[in-house]
Write an enzyme that holds these catalytic residues in place. Structure first.
Site, PDB file in Angstrom:
ATOM      1  N   GLY A  34      -8.164  -0.662  14.651  1.00 42.85           N
ATOM      2  CA  GLY A  34      -6.733  -0.559  14.870  1.00 42.85           C
ATOM      3  C   GLY A  34      -6.038  -1.397  13.819  1.00 42.85           C
ATOM      4  O   GLY A  34      -6.576  -1.610  12.734  1.00 42.85           O
ATOM      5  N   LYS A  63      -6.755   1.181  -3.374  1.00 41.21           N
ATOM      6  CA  LYS A  63      -6.452   0.549  -2.094  1.00 41.21           C
ATOM      7  C   LYS A  63      -6.717   1.481  -0.909  1.00 41.21           C
ATOM      8  O   LYS A  63      -7.412   1.121   0.045  1.00 41.21           O
ATOM      9  CB  LYS A  63      -4.992   0.092  -2.096  1.00 41.21           C
ATOM     10  CG  LYS A  63      -4.483  -0.432  -0.782  1.00 41.21           C
ATOM     11  CD  LYS A  63      -5.278  -1.638  -0.328  1.00 41.21           C
ATOM     12  CE  LYS A  63      -5.071  -1.913   1.129  1.00 41.21           C
ATOM     13  NZ  LYS A  63      -4.325  -3.094   1.396  1.00 41.21           N
ATOM     14  N   LYS A  96      -3.049   3.735   9.816  1.00 41.25           N
ATOM     15  CA  LYS A  96      -1.925   4.399   9.121  1.00 41.25           C
ATOM     16  C   LYS A  96      -2.290   4.740   7.680  1.00 41.25           C
ATOM     17  O   LYS A  96      -1.799   5.719   7.130  1.00 41.25           O
ATOM     18  CB  LYS A  96      -0.639   3.580   9.210  1.00 41.25           C
ATOM     19  CG  LYS A  96      -0.618   2.250   8.484  1.00 41.25           C
ATOM     20  CD  LYS A  96       0.186   2.252   7.213  1.00 41.25           C
ATOM     21  CE  LYS A  96       0.208   0.854   6.610  1.00 41.25           C
ATOM     22  NZ  LYS A  96       0.375   0.798   5.182  1.00 41.25           N
ATOM     23  N   LYS A 124      -7.702  -7.439  16.503  1.00 36.49           N
ATOM     24  CA  LYS A 124      -8.965  -8.098  16.164  1.00 36.49           C
ATOM     25  C   LYS A 124      -8.772  -9.599  16.375  1.00 36.49           C
ATOM     26  O   LYS A 124      -7.628 -10.066  16.490  1.00 36.49           O
ATOM     27  CB  LYS A 124      -9.379  -7.789  14.731  1.00 36.49           C
ATOM     28  CG  LYS A 124      -8.493  -8.392  13.663  1.00 36.49           C
ATOM     29  CD  LYS A 124      -9.121  -8.174  12.303  1.00 36.49           C
ATOM     30  CE  LYS A 124      -8.432  -8.986  11.239  1.00 36.49           C
ATOM     31  NZ  LYS A 124      -9.038  -8.817   9.931  1.00 36.49           N
ATOM     32  N   ALA A 153     -20.240  -1.307  16.225  1.00 29.13           N
ATOM     33  CA  ALA A 153     -19.717  -0.239  17.080  1.00 29.13           C
ATOM     34  C   ALA A 153     -18.941  -0.855  18.232  1.00 29.13           C
ATOM     35  O   ALA A 153     -19.178  -1.995  18.625  1.00 29.13           O
ATOM     36  CB  ALA A 153     -20.876   0.595  17.606  1.00 29.13           C
ATOM     37  N   ARG A 177      -0.372  -4.230  16.369  1.00 27.74           N
ATOM     38  CA  ARG A 177      -0.071  -2.879  15.888  1.00 27.74           C
ATOM     39  C   ARG A 177      -1.295  -1.983  16.080  1.00 27.74           C
ATOM     40  O   ARG A 177      -2.398  -2.356  15.687  1.00 27.74           O
ATOM     41  CB  ARG A 177       0.333  -2.923  14.408  1.00 27.74           C
ATOM     42  CG  ARG A 177       1.728  -3.498  14.188  1.00 27.74           C
ATOM     43  CD  ARG A 177       2.068  -3.617  12.729  1.00 27.74           C
ATOM     44  NE  ARG A 177       1.236  -4.593  12.052  1.00 27.74           N
ATOM     45  CZ  ARG A 177       1.230  -4.788  10.732  1.00 27.74           C
ATOM     46  NH1 ARG A 177       1.999  -4.061   9.960  1.00 27.74           N
ATOM     47  NH2 ARG A 177       0.441  -5.710  10.199  1.00 27.74           N
ATOM     48  N   CYS A 237      -3.075  -1.402   9.254  1.00 32.08           N
ATOM     49  CA  CYS A 237      -3.519  -0.878   7.950  1.00 32.08           C
ATOM     50  C   CYS A 237      -4.437   0.338   8.062  1.00 32.08           C
ATOM     51  O   CYS A 237      -4.036   1.445   7.688  1.00 32.08           O
ATOM     52  CB  CYS A 237      -4.221  -1.984   7.173  1.00 32.08           C
ATOM     53  SG  CYS A 237      -3.163  -3.421   6.956  1.00 32.08           S
ATOM     54  N   THR A 273       0.863  -1.189   0.000  1.00 29.11           N
ATOM     55  CA  THR A 273       0.000   0.000   0.000  1.00 29.11           C
ATOM     56  C   THR A 273       0.893   1.231   0.000  1.00 29.11           C
ATOM     57  O   THR A 273       1.642   1.449   0.960  1.00 29.11           O
ATOM     58  CB  THR A 273      -0.907  -0.006   1.246  1.00 29.11           C
ATOM     59  OG1 THR A 273      -1.641  -1.226   1.246  1.00 29.11           O
ATOM     60  CG2 THR A 273      -1.857   1.173   1.252  1.00 29.11           C
TER      61      THR A 273
HETATM   62  C1  UGA Z   1      -7.998  -4.165   6.463  1.00 30.84           C
HETATM   63  C2  UGA Z   1      -8.998  -4.261   5.291  1.00 30.84           C
HETATM   64  O1  UGA Z   1     -10.228  -4.800   5.774  1.00 30.84           O
HETATM   65  C3  UGA Z   1      -8.447  -5.164   4.190  1.00 30.84           C
HETATM   66  O2  UGA Z   1      -9.334  -5.193   3.096  1.00 30.84           O
HETATM   67  C4  UGA Z   1      -7.089  -4.598   3.746  1.00 30.84           C
HETATM   68  O3  UGA Z   1      -6.497  -5.413   2.752  1.00 30.84           O
HETATM   69  C5  UGA Z   1      -6.144  -4.547   4.947  1.00 30.84           C
HETATM   70  O4  UGA Z   1      -6.728  -3.708   5.956  1.00 30.84           O
HETATM   71  C6  UGA Z   1      -4.838  -3.990   4.489  1.00 30.84           C
HETATM   72  O5  UGA Z   1      -4.778  -2.811   4.143  1.00 30.84           O
HETATM   73  O6  UGA Z   1      -3.871  -4.748   4.370  1.00 30.84           O
HETATM   74  P1  UGA Z   1      -7.367  -5.754   8.521  1.00 30.84           P
HETATM   75  O7  UGA Z   1      -6.478  -4.633   8.974  1.00 30.84           O
HETATM   76  O8  UGA Z   1      -6.838  -7.152   8.501  1.00 30.84           O
HETATM   77  O9  UGA Z   1      -7.868  -5.469   7.014  1.00 30.84           O
HETATM   78  O10 UGA Z   1      -8.630  -5.748   9.481  1.00 30.84           O
HETATM   79  P2  UGA Z   1     -10.183  -5.408   9.371  1.00 30.84           P
HETATM   80  O11 UGA Z   1     -10.943  -6.667   9.372  1.00 30.84           O
HETATM   81  O12 UGA Z   1     -10.461  -4.427   8.317  1.00 30.84           O
HETATM   82  O13 UGA Z   1     -10.407  -4.712  10.778  1.00 30.84           O
HETATM   83  C7  UGA Z   1      -9.764  -3.475  11.084  1.00 30.84           C
HETATM   84  C8  UGA Z   1     -10.176  -2.981  12.440  1.00 30.84           C
HETATM   85  O14 UGA Z   1     -11.518  -2.521  12.421  1.00 30.84           O
HETATM   86  C9  UGA Z   1     -10.106  -4.007  13.570  1.00 30.84           C
HETATM   87  O15 UGA Z   1      -9.519  -3.395  14.703  1.00 30.84           O
HETATM   88  C10 UGA Z   1     -11.551  -4.345  13.822  1.00 30.84           C
HETATM   89  O16 UGA Z   1     -11.784  -4.753  15.152  1.00 30.84           O
HETATM   90  C11 UGA Z   1     -12.236  -3.030  13.519  1.00 30.84           C
HETATM   91  N1  UGA Z   1     -13.655  -3.155  13.128  1.00 30.84           N
HETATM   92  C12 UGA Z   1     -14.006  -3.841  12.018  1.00 30.84           C
HETATM   93  C13 UGA Z   1     -14.616  -2.538  13.888  1.00 30.84           C
HETATM   94  O17 UGA Z   1     -14.332  -1.872  14.911  1.00 30.84           O
HETATM   95  N2  UGA Z   1     -15.937  -2.641  13.524  1.00 30.84           N
HETATM   96  C14 UGA Z   1     -16.322  -3.335  12.425  1.00 30.84           C
HETATM   97  O18 UGA Z   1     -17.531  -3.375  12.123  1.00 30.84           O
HETATM   98  C15 UGA Z   1     -15.326  -3.950  11.660  1.00 30.84           C
END
Ligand code: UGA
Length: 437
Positions: A261, A208, A267, A327, A256, A334, A264, A121
């Site tokens: 965090g 992205k 940042k 998560k 909610a 991170r 990805c 990215t």
């Molecule tokens: C995220 C994107 O979802 C991917 O599509 C992307 O490829 C990736 O970043 C990246 O740039 O490499 P990821 O960081 O693995 O993926 O995690 P997510 O599933 O997106 O969750 C991100 C954060 O949002 C977590 O802390 C999660 O707990 C939080 N979250 C997610 C919420 O607070 N509420 C939600 O409804 C969904």
């Protein structure tokens, strides 16, 4: 096809193993000797469901190798750039040190016909610079930008069966030929009907960060609604269910809680704002500042709620924190909201014990002053308050009746809105959550 993958972290290790699974000959390259040694031994250096099995299978097939010797990439015809682009220390912008280092390494070994594929990215404009460098070093080689959308915890599935491919390339014969090479690599997923968007380099890089900004905005939108719910006695989970039934809105990413965090989303939105500033269009992304602020406010609200539930002060209170990873199904800490909240509660005088099924080693290294324990039992023993901050399946499945016997005070804050308030209250717990009465 002979492939090299530069960078064997969360993205590259999975990509390398998946490409071998698809039948390609893959050499994974990383500068970290320990990481390479672990991967070569079939051990995943981080928790990712399905990766250990895939590594074992691919290494046994002889189609996958890992090395620190970048010259081994000289045999490959396609070179993937999969290194990280973390946030710069003290700045919003992305740190491109690793991307630059890989480019420097790659340029001298490129042969006519080679294809370099960027997956990291990056701030828009980076690919154009690398493309010029590639053409200068080897006029017969070509650069494509093919951003990665995998989610940690689902990385193997997302790599083998992505929901779309995006190819960014120059509209020249060489560009189209390189796109054809990428089609060959992803043949099985394309044959299954995975949509493909072919576009220019700038759009591919923007796709992205636009996607991650949208996801972050969706989460902060519902967390802003949670603030309204707290002020009015409304319930944010019912609100999310109700608006989510509108197919134009959709229920996913409307959970909610303590917010987003990871390595990805936080940042990426900051780097996107920094890049917009450089391009003179910072106003277009001012809203992302608010998205970031709402997200960080949830963490502060969590601590206020802990104070409220503890009768006005958390000083000396024994607080059990369930969850450290950003998560579930990941050991990645991170920018983890859970550890941020835990360490701030400790600084404010609480006696905090944190546990997590996978992230304890990482948490101990990064937060040596935090008390990290291996089990829920150790964390909750005689606790005055239990705070759930990462919705691991085993925490969602906790039995409120049994857990009540282990704590000093049956008080719980559900920081992810993942528990059933009726069941917990019926078992005698004080149940509180963000955005719910
Ligand atoms: C995220 C994107 O979802 C991917 O599509 C992307 O490829 C990736 O970043 C990246 O740039 O490499 P990821 O960081 O693995 O993926 O995690 P997510 O599933 O997106 O969750 C991100 C954060 O949002 C977590 O802390 C999660 O707990 C939080 N979250 C997610 C919420 O607070 N509420 C939600 O409804 C969904």
């Amino acid at each position: 096809m002979k492939i090299s993958v530069f960078g064997c972290g969360y993205l590259g290790a999975v990509h390398a193993a998946c490409m071998a699974k698809l039948g390609h000959d893959v050499i994974g390259i990383d500068v970290l000797e320990e990481q390479v040694a672990q991967l070569s031994a079939g051990r995943a250096p981080f928790h990712e469901p399905g990766l250990p099995e895939l590594l074992e299978e691919a290494l046994a097939s002889g189609r996958l190798e890992f090395t620190t010797d970048a010259s081994r990439a000289a045999d490959a015809v396609v070179h993937f750039i999969c290194v990280g682009t973390p946030q710069k220390q003290g700045e919003n912008a992305a740190d491109l040190t690793f991307v630059r280092a890989v480019t420097e390494t790659l340029l001298p070994i490129l042969k006519p016909g080679d294809v370099v594929v960027g997956k990291s990215t990056v701030p828009v404009g980076t690919a154009e610079t690398i493309s010029e460098q590639v053409h200068e070093a080897q006029p017969g080689a070509e650069l494509l930008w093919n951003p990665e959308f995998l989610r940690e915890g689902f990385a193997v599935q997302d790599t083998l069966h992505p929901d779309r491919f995006v190819y960014g390339f120059e509209d020249t014969d060489a560009g189209h030929r390189a796109a054809g090479v990428l089609d060959e690599i992803y043949r099985s997923a394309l044959a299954d009907g995975t949509p493909k968007v072919e576009t220019d380099l700038a759009t591919a890089q923007l796709v992205k960060v636009a996607a991650n900004s949208f996801l972050a905005t969706k989460i902060s939108f519902i967390n802003a609604m949670a603030e309204l719910c707290e002020a009015t006695g409304a319930d944010v989970t019912s609100l999310a269910d109700a608006i989510g039934h509108d197919a134009r809105i959709g229920r996913r990413f409307l959970n909610a809680g303590v917010g987003f965090g990871g390595g990805c989303l936080p940042k990426d939105i900051r780097a996107f704002m920094a890049r917009a500033g450089e391009l003179g269009v910072d106003q277009a992304l001012t809203f992302l500042q608010e998205v970031d602020a709402i997200n960080l406010r949830r963490r502060a609200r969590m601590i206020d709620l802990a104070r409220e539930v503890s009768g006005g002060s958390i000083v000396g209170r024994r607080i059990a924190v369930l969850g450290a990873a950003f998560k579930p199904d990941s050991d990645d800490i991170r920018d983890s909201p859970a550890l941020d909240v835990a360490s701030r509660m400790q600084v404010q005088g609480a006696v905090v014990r944190v546990t997590d099924p996978q992230a304890m080693d990482n948490a101990r290294k990064k937060f040596p002053d935090l008390t990290c324990v291996d089990t829920v039992e150790e964390a909750v023993a005689d606790a005055d308050l239990v705070v759930l901050l990462t919705e691991w399946r085993e925490y969602v499945a906790l039995d409120p009746v049994a857990l009540k016997e282990q704590v000093a005070v049956p008080a719980l804050i559900d920081g992810r809105n993942c528990l059933d308030p009726v069941a917990w209250r019926a078992a005698g717990w004080t149940y509180r959550a963000l955005g719910r009465p």
